[in-house]
Design an enzyme around this catalytic site. Structure first.
Site, PDB file in Angstrom:
ATOM      1  N   TYR A 108      32.674  55.225  12.372  1.00  0.00           N
ATOM      2  CA  TYR A 108      33.712  54.978  13.378  1.00  0.00           C
ATOM      3  C   TYR A 108      34.620  53.859  12.901  1.00  0.00           C
ATOM      4  O   TYR A 108      34.126  52.825  12.440  1.00  0.00           O
ATOM      5  CB  TYR A 108      33.053  54.552  14.702  1.00  0.00           C
ATOM      6  CG  TYR A 108      34.022  54.068  15.755  1.00  0.00           C
ATOM      7  CD1 TYR A 108      34.471  54.912  16.754  1.00  0.00           C
ATOM      8  CD2 TYR A 108      34.506  52.750  15.728  1.00  0.00           C
ATOM      9  CE1 TYR A 108      35.382  54.479  17.711  1.00  0.00           C
ATOM     10  CE2 TYR A 108      35.421  52.308  16.683  1.00  0.00           C
ATOM     11  CZ  TYR A 108      35.837  53.180  17.678  1.00  0.00           C
ATOM     12  OH  TYR A 108      36.747  52.755  18.620  1.00  0.00           O
ATOM     13  N   GLU A 196      42.349  55.349  16.390  1.00  0.00           N
ATOM     14  CA  GLU A 196      40.897  55.512  16.299  1.00  0.00           C
ATOM     15  C   GLU A 196      40.524  56.752  15.489  1.00  0.00           C
ATOM     16  O   GLU A 196      41.122  57.809  15.658  1.00  0.00           O
ATOM     17  CB  GLU A 196      40.315  55.639  17.716  1.00  0.00           C
ATOM     18  CG  GLU A 196      38.802  55.737  17.761  1.00  0.00           C
ATOM     19  CD  GLU A 196      38.292  55.981  19.178  1.00  0.00           C
ATOM     20  OE1 GLU A 196      37.775  55.024  19.783  1.00  0.00           O
ATOM     21  OE2 GLU A 196      38.424  57.103  19.686  1.00  0.00           O
TER      22      GLU A 196
END
Ligand code: GDP
Ligand code: MN
Length: 390
Positions: A108, A196
């Site tokens: 991530y 993101e």
């Protein structure tokens, strides 16, 4: 403002961030053609302004172009309901068809503005793939953060720190550092509020690849990014929010409750929502009619309430500073003249020209409930919504 995943991936590619080969399709036939062009296994992904698609069946693997066509026909024209949408979901009118990747690990990374330090923050975690909120709860130590000084930008040592923290080794460390530097560049250049990648895949052959991509943009900076503004897909938004903008009410957010609120000033609007909650009710919306007002703006706010079948009662809470209470009062009277208002309306007025405003309301003969002060207004509207008018 949000954009779709395929658009975010295109922007990321421009900034040197690798993503799987793929294109957007609006019909099952297009999906099939893209799958044929790619050759081999593909992933068909519902394009909606919401995450959580994987768990909700919005991501389908297809071994052949026929399967890709079938997956697309199952998704297109339906609505995607994930834990990030309401029960009504959002429309799926496009799918992304892209080359399937063999994944060995899911990481991530993101860039956002940290509201505490007021600085850009780069976050990384080796627990990618799942919701970062869940990681934050279950294993907060797995979320690594570095704060960026915007005057000097993202530094290579910060990239290495995050890369080693995600247990990357060898060439992947430099690659991850480059990727995070590029994501930071994209974030700053395009005035994002969030950039993101979740998951950032480590592929079976050791490459880093953005499998998902999410970019949100700062609405206040959109005027200098016409190219981004054009990507906006109105279909993905709340109908009431689109309607509000068309009626010139730019600061409207739909909420879950049944009490309509019309307030001047965002801070006061938030306080009103809090106080309604405190009094045992819940607001149907956040609606800030702005600093300077016209009767038309007030009438349009009432149009919003009439258009919203959930509304059981309305609270008008105005503290006139630059806004003039008499102008607001005239707007309320006009709204009653133009519309069939069947719900109780509680009005609390204070500030500039308040006496004139109260006189206008009193002489108009309209049926409204006057509140003495802010608390009294919230209390009365909650009681009215429950059908126990005081
Ligand atoms: P989200 O659920 O809306 O965040 O959608 P994502 O794009 O993140 O996809 C959810 C999950 O689907 C990912 O975490 C992956 O595990 C899986 N996935 C997505 N694309 C691929 C792919 O190309 N290959 C494989 N094997 N899995 C994928
Ligand atoms: Mn994702």
């Amino acid at each position: 403002m949000k954009i779709h995943e395929y658009q975010a991936k295109a922007l990321m590619l421009q900034f040197g961030i690798p993503a799987p080969r793929g294109r957007v399709a609006f019909t099952p036939a297009e999906a099939r053609a893209i799958a044929e062009e790619i050759g081999g296994k593909v992933v068909v992904k519902a394009q909606v302004y919401a995450g959580g698609r994987g768990k909700a069946g919005g991501i389908k693997m297809a071994d052949t172009p026929e399967e890709a066509e079938k997956a697309a026909s199952q998704l297109l024209g339906t609505r995607m309901v994930t834990h990030q949408t309401g029960a009504e979901g959002v429309a799926i009118s496009r799918v992304l068809v892209e080359e399937a990747s063999e994944i060995s690990r899911e990481l991530y990374i993101s860039v956002l503005v940290d509201s505490t330090t007021k600085l850009p923050l780069v976050m990384a975690s080796e627990a990618g793939g799942m919701e970062i909120e869940e990681v934050a709860q279950a294993a907060p130590e797995k979320i690594l953060k570095v704060s960026i000084d915007p005057a000097i930008g993202f530094q290579p040592f910060q990239g290495r720190k995050l890369a080693y923290g995600m247990n990357l080794t060898g060439k992947q460390v430099a690659e991850a550092t480059r990727l995070m530097t590029n994501l930071y560049q994209l974030f700053m250049t395009k005035d994002c509020s969030l950039a993101e990648i979740n998951p950032l895949a480590v592929t079976a052959d050791g490459r880093l690849l953005a499998l998902d991509a999410k970019l949100n943009f700062d609405d206040n900076a959109l005027f200098r990014h016409k190219d981004i503004q054009e990507l906006h897909d109105e279909e993905q938004e709340e109908l009431l929010e689109v309607q509000a903008r068309q009626w010139g009410i730019n600061n409207y957010v739909k909420m879950d409750g049944n009490i309509g609120c019309m307030v001047n000033g965002a801070g006061l609007a938030m306080a009103v929502n809090d106080l309604i909650q405190y009094c045992g009710g819940s607001a149907a919306n956040f609606l800030d009619i702005g600093t300077l007002n016209t009767t038309e703006r007030v009438v349009n706010a009432f149009k919003m309430f009439v258009a919203d079948p959930r509304i059981k009662a309305v609270l008008v809470n105005i503290f006139g500073g630059m806004a003039r209470v008499d102008v607001i009062a005239r707007g309320i009277v006009e709204a009653y003249q133009q519309m069939d208002i069947s719900f109780p309306v509680v009005v609390r007025l204070a500030g500039t020209n308040v006496d004139e405003g109260k006189r206008i309301l009193a002489e108009s003969g309209i049926n409204f409930i006057e509140a003495r002060d802010f608390y009294d207004g919230a209390d009365k509207v909650v009681q009215s919504a429950k059908g126990r008018k005081k």
